[in-house]
Design a protein around this motif. Structure first.
Motif, PDB file in Angstrom:
ATOM      1  N   UNK A 161       0.814  -1.213   0.000  1.00  0.00           N
ATOM      2  CA  UNK A 161       0.000   0.000   0.000  1.00  0.00           C
ATOM      3  C   UNK A 161       0.847   1.263   0.000  1.00  0.00           C
ATOM      4  N   UNK A 162       2.161   1.116   0.136  1.00  0.00           N
ATOM      5  CA  UNK A 162       3.063   2.268   0.040  1.00  0.00           C
ATOM      6  C   UNK A 162       3.527   2.378  -1.408  1.00  0.00           C
ATOM      7  N   UNK A 163       2.936   3.270  -2.149  1.00  0.00           N
ATOM      8  CA  UNK A 163       3.239   3.401  -3.574  1.00  0.00           C
ATOM      9  C   UNK A 163       3.835   4.773  -3.865  1.00  0.00           C
ATOM     10  N   UNK A 164       4.669   4.870  -4.913  1.00  0.00           N
ATOM     11  CA  UNK A 164       5.191   6.184  -5.317  1.00  0.00           C
ATOM     12  C   UNK A 164       4.041   7.086  -5.758  1.00  0.00           C
ATOM     13  N   UNK A 165       4.156   8.373  -5.546  1.00  0.00           N
ATOM     14  CA  UNK A 165       3.049   9.268  -5.871  1.00  0.00           C
ATOM     15  C   UNK A 165       2.981   9.604  -7.353  1.00  0.00           C
ATOM     16  N   UNK A 166       1.781   9.980  -7.765  1.00  0.00           N
ATOM     17  CA  UNK A 166       1.541  10.557  -9.078  1.00  0.00           C
ATOM     18  C   UNK A 166       1.055  11.986  -8.884  1.00  0.00           C
ATOM     19  N   UNK A 167       1.495  12.874  -9.734  1.00  0.00           N
ATOM     20  CA  UNK A 167       0.990  14.243  -9.689  1.00  0.00           C
ATOM     21  C   UNK A 167      -0.365  14.296 -10.376  1.00  0.00           C
ATOM     22  N   UNK A 168      -1.346  14.807  -9.675  1.00  0.00           N
ATOM     23  CA  UNK A 168      -2.706  14.851 -10.234  1.00  0.00           C
ATOM     24  C   UNK A 168      -2.689  15.654 -11.526  1.00  0.00           C
ATOM     25  N   UNK A 169      -3.108  15.012 -12.611  1.00  0.00           N
ATOM     26  CA  UNK A 169      -3.052  15.601 -13.951  1.00  0.00           C
ATOM     27  C   UNK A 169      -4.472  15.898 -14.409  1.00  0.00           C
ATOM     28  N   UNK A 170      -4.837  17.164 -14.386  1.00  0.00           N
ATOM     29  CA  UNK A 170      -6.193  17.555 -14.766  1.00  0.00           C
ATOM     30  C   UNK A 170      -6.492  17.197 -16.219  1.00  0.00           C
ATOM     31  N   UNK A 171      -5.528  17.395 -17.108  1.00  0.00           N
ATOM     32  CA  UNK A 171      -5.752  17.085 -18.518  1.00  0.00           C
ATOM     33  C   UNK A 171      -5.962  15.591 -18.733  1.00  0.00           C
ATOM     34  N   UNK A 172      -5.189  14.766 -18.011  1.00  0.00           N
ATOM     35  CA  UNK A 172      -5.354  13.318 -18.134  1.00  0.00           C
ATOM     36  C   UNK A 172      -6.719  12.893 -17.618  1.00  0.00           C
ATOM     37  N   UNK A 173      -7.123  13.454 -16.484  1.00  0.00           N
ATOM     38  CA  UNK A 173      -8.435  13.106 -15.921  1.00  0.00           C
ATOM     39  C   UNK A 173      -9.551  13.486 -16.882  1.00  0.00           C
ATOM     40  N   UNK A 174      -9.468  14.669 -17.477  1.00  0.00           N
ATOM     41  CA  UNK A 174     -10.487  15.084 -18.437  1.00  0.00           C
ATOM     42  C   UNK A 174     -10.514  14.168 -19.653  1.00  0.00           C
ATOM     43  N   UNK A 175      -9.341  13.731 -20.067  1.00  0.00           N
ATOM     44  CA  UNK A 175      -9.263  12.820 -21.206  1.00  0.00           C
ATOM     45  C   UNK A 175      -9.909  11.478 -20.861  1.00  0.00           C
ATOM     46  N   UNK A 176      -9.668  10.997 -19.639  1.00  0.00           N
ATOM     47  CA  UNK A 176     -10.272   9.732 -19.210  1.00  0.00           C
ATOM     48  C   UNK A 176     -11.784   9.874 -19.134  1.00  0.00           C
ATOM     49  N   UNK A 177     -12.255  10.984 -18.588  1.00  0.00           N
ATOM     50  CA  UNK A 177     -13.697  11.187 -18.448  1.00  0.00           C
ATOM     51  C   UNK A 177     -14.402  11.264 -19.797  1.00  0.00           C
ATOM     52  N   UNK A 178     -13.687  11.667 -20.833  1.00  0.00           N
ATOM     53  CA  UNK A 178     -14.293  11.730 -22.168  1.00  0.00           C
ATOM     54  C   UNK A 178     -14.307  10.376 -22.867  1.00  0.00           C
TER      55      UNK A 178
ATOM     56  N   UNK B 196       5.739  13.389 -25.868  1.00  0.00           N
ATOM     57  CA  UNK B 196       6.696  14.188 -25.102  1.00  0.00           C
ATOM     58  C   UNK B 196       6.191  14.628 -23.757  1.00  0.00           C
ATOM     59  N   UNK B 197       5.156  13.934 -23.210  1.00  0.00           N
ATOM     60  CA  UNK B 197       4.627  14.312 -21.904  1.00  0.00           C
ATOM     61  C   UNK B 197       5.668  14.051 -20.818  1.00  0.00           C
ATOM     62  N   UNK B 198       5.688  14.908 -19.816  1.00  0.00           N
ATOM     63  CA  UNK B 198       6.619  14.754 -18.684  1.00  0.00           C
ATOM     64  C   UNK B 198       5.988  13.983 -17.537  1.00  0.00           C
ATOM     65  N   UNK B 199       4.801  13.430 -17.756  1.00  0.00           N
ATOM     66  CA  UNK B 199       4.112  12.722 -16.676  1.00  0.00           C
ATOM     67  C   UNK B 199       4.887  11.487 -16.252  1.00  0.00           C
ATOM     68  N   UNK B 200       4.616  11.058 -15.017  1.00  0.00           N
ATOM     69  CA  UNK B 200       5.235   9.837 -14.520  1.00  0.00           C
ATOM     70  C   UNK B 200       4.726   8.621 -15.312  1.00  0.00           C
ATOM     71  N   UNK B 201       5.477   7.548 -15.238  1.00  0.00           N
ATOM     72  CA  UNK B 201       5.051   6.298 -15.870  1.00  0.00           C
ATOM     73  C   UNK B 201       3.812   5.773 -15.133  1.00  0.00           C
TER      74      UNK B 201
END
Length: 417
Positions: free
Chosen positions: A76-93, A254-259
């Motif tokens: 349950x101890x996982x590396x963090x992800x930075x909340x990506x608003x654009x990614x979330x919007x893309x998923x919701x679509x 070329x996204x800088x997001x985490x894997x």
């Protein structure tokens, strides 16, 4: 009236003034079809209901699809992800996606005056869908997650609260190990739920995710991952593949997001879903056995009728009846028996299922079955398919016995006694 149907009706009812076997044979065959239909309806309804209830519980705790950091750590101890608003919007679509909710998980230890227990905390915010846990509440309410300030509420299972002797409103002291140091937090028990799924009930509790973010030393925008709820479970794997392609596509541009790793609930709980898949085989075995027994009774009944009316068949042939017409007679008899049996079976089977669904009169031991009542899931399509399948198979089974008519000759059958 068609002559074949007329003769079939007369033979089906039998001669009431003579001691023949036609009447009892027809009743036994009809009862076999009706009883088989009842068993099949209940088997399908209970099997599908059980699968759906267990599946809904698993999805209620883990959602359909999870997006987490790409690493081999299964704790349950996982590396963090930075909340990506654009990614979330893309998923919701994405077609089939109902909602997206961030979360944070962290292991900890609950300590009371008498005992302690290790659990995993799941931190959520105001976007979390509480519908499943609300349906499992036995007291209190879910965690309040106001935007203005952190909430100290904690939602726990009845299994945990019974072990730790906690009641709603009691303080809950928790301890966490972070960077070699022990840190403490004090929560207030706001609600108690009981899903009857001990694997999750004894190891999971819910709090405001801002507590866990601070304990981890993360930025407010960092989360453990995203949970994706879908509108249709059956399309889960297709949507997961599409989301995986979208995540890879963002990095390819070329996204800088985490894997990010995309997994659906079947990947996360393969043992449970493998066990549920075995239910389909059990249902199939039951259907085959029931149809075989009912078919055997049908064939036996029709053979008895044919043998008993050998003289009648000979007389009918002698006055001009063809083999085709006589075959239609006995096929019509079979269809009449099957039709009445299916109707009776439908009424009894659907009635019992409706009564169970409305009252829950037949209970289960939740320690063994994860449910406290026998679940029911039945639709009109299930009834139609069962009736069509049984009717078609019964008709095919009747072709053999009805073919005996062609081998009966008038000269021998009129003297048959």
């Amino acid at each position: 009236m068609n002559i074949s149907i007329f003769i079939a009706r007369r033979l089906t009812h039998g001669d009431k003034e003579s001691r023949n076997l036609s009447g009892p044979a027809v009743k036994v065959a009809t009862a076999a079809v009706a009883l088989g239909m009842v068993v099949m309806i209940i088997s399908v309804a209970v099997g599908l209901g059980f699968k759906q209830e267990i599946r809904d519980k698993i999805v209620g705790f883990g959602t359909h699809i999870q997006l987490t950091s790409l690493n081999l750590n299964s704790s349950f101890e996982t590396p963090p992800l930075t909340y990506d608003t654009l990614l979330v919007e893309q998923i919701e679509r994405t077609a089939g996606v109902r909602s997206v909710q961030p979360y944070i998980t962290k292991p900890g230890i609950i300590k009371t005056d008498d005992s302690f227990q290790g659990i995993a905390l799941k931190g959520v915010d105001s976007r979390y869908d509480w519908s499943f846990l609300r349906s499992c509440l036995t007291g209190g309410d879910v965690v309040a997650t106001p935007d203005s300030a952190k909430s100290d509420d904690i939602l726990m299972s009845r299994t945990l609260t019974s072990m730790l002797k906690l009641r709603i409103g009691d303080p809950v002291r928790m301890f966490f190990v972070q960077d070699g140091k022990v840190r403490a937090r004090r929560f207030t028990l706001s609600g108690i739920f009981d899903s009857h799924f001990e694997e999750f009930d004894k190891s999971l509790a819910y709090v405001d995710m801002r507590h866990l973010s601070q304990l981890n030393g993360w930025e407010p925008s960092q989360v453990s991952g995203y949970e994706v709820l879908l509108t249709d479970f059956d399309k889960m794997e297709d949507v997961a593949d599409e989301l995986a392609s979208e995540v890879l596509g963002r990095r390819g541009r070329g996204s800088d997001d985490e894997m990010i790793r995309v997994r659906h609930i079947r990947d996360l709980q393969p043992q449970i879903f493998g066990w549920l898949d075995l239910l389909d085989q059990n249902i199939l075995v039951i259907l085959v056995l029931v149809i075989a027994v009912a078919g055997l009774n049908m064939v036996s009944g029709l053979l008895i009728i044919i043998l008993e009316h050998t003289n009648t068949i000979g007389v009918l042939k002698a006055i001009g009846a063809t083999n085709g017409m006589l075959r239609k007679v006995f096929i019509a008899m079979a269809l009449r028996i099957v039709g009445i049996g299916l109707l009776i079976g439908d009424v009894i089977g659907v009635g019992l299922c409706a009564a169970q669904k409305a009252t829950g009169m037949v209970g289960l031991n939740p320690d063994n079955y994860y449910l406290d009542t026998v679940p029911i899931l039945l639709s009109a399509s299930h009834i139609v398919l069962l009736n069509a399948g049984v009717g078609l198979l019964s008709l095919l089974l009747m072709l053999g016995p009805s073919g005996m008519v062609a081998r009966i000759t008038p000269a021998k059958s009129i003297r048959f006694n």
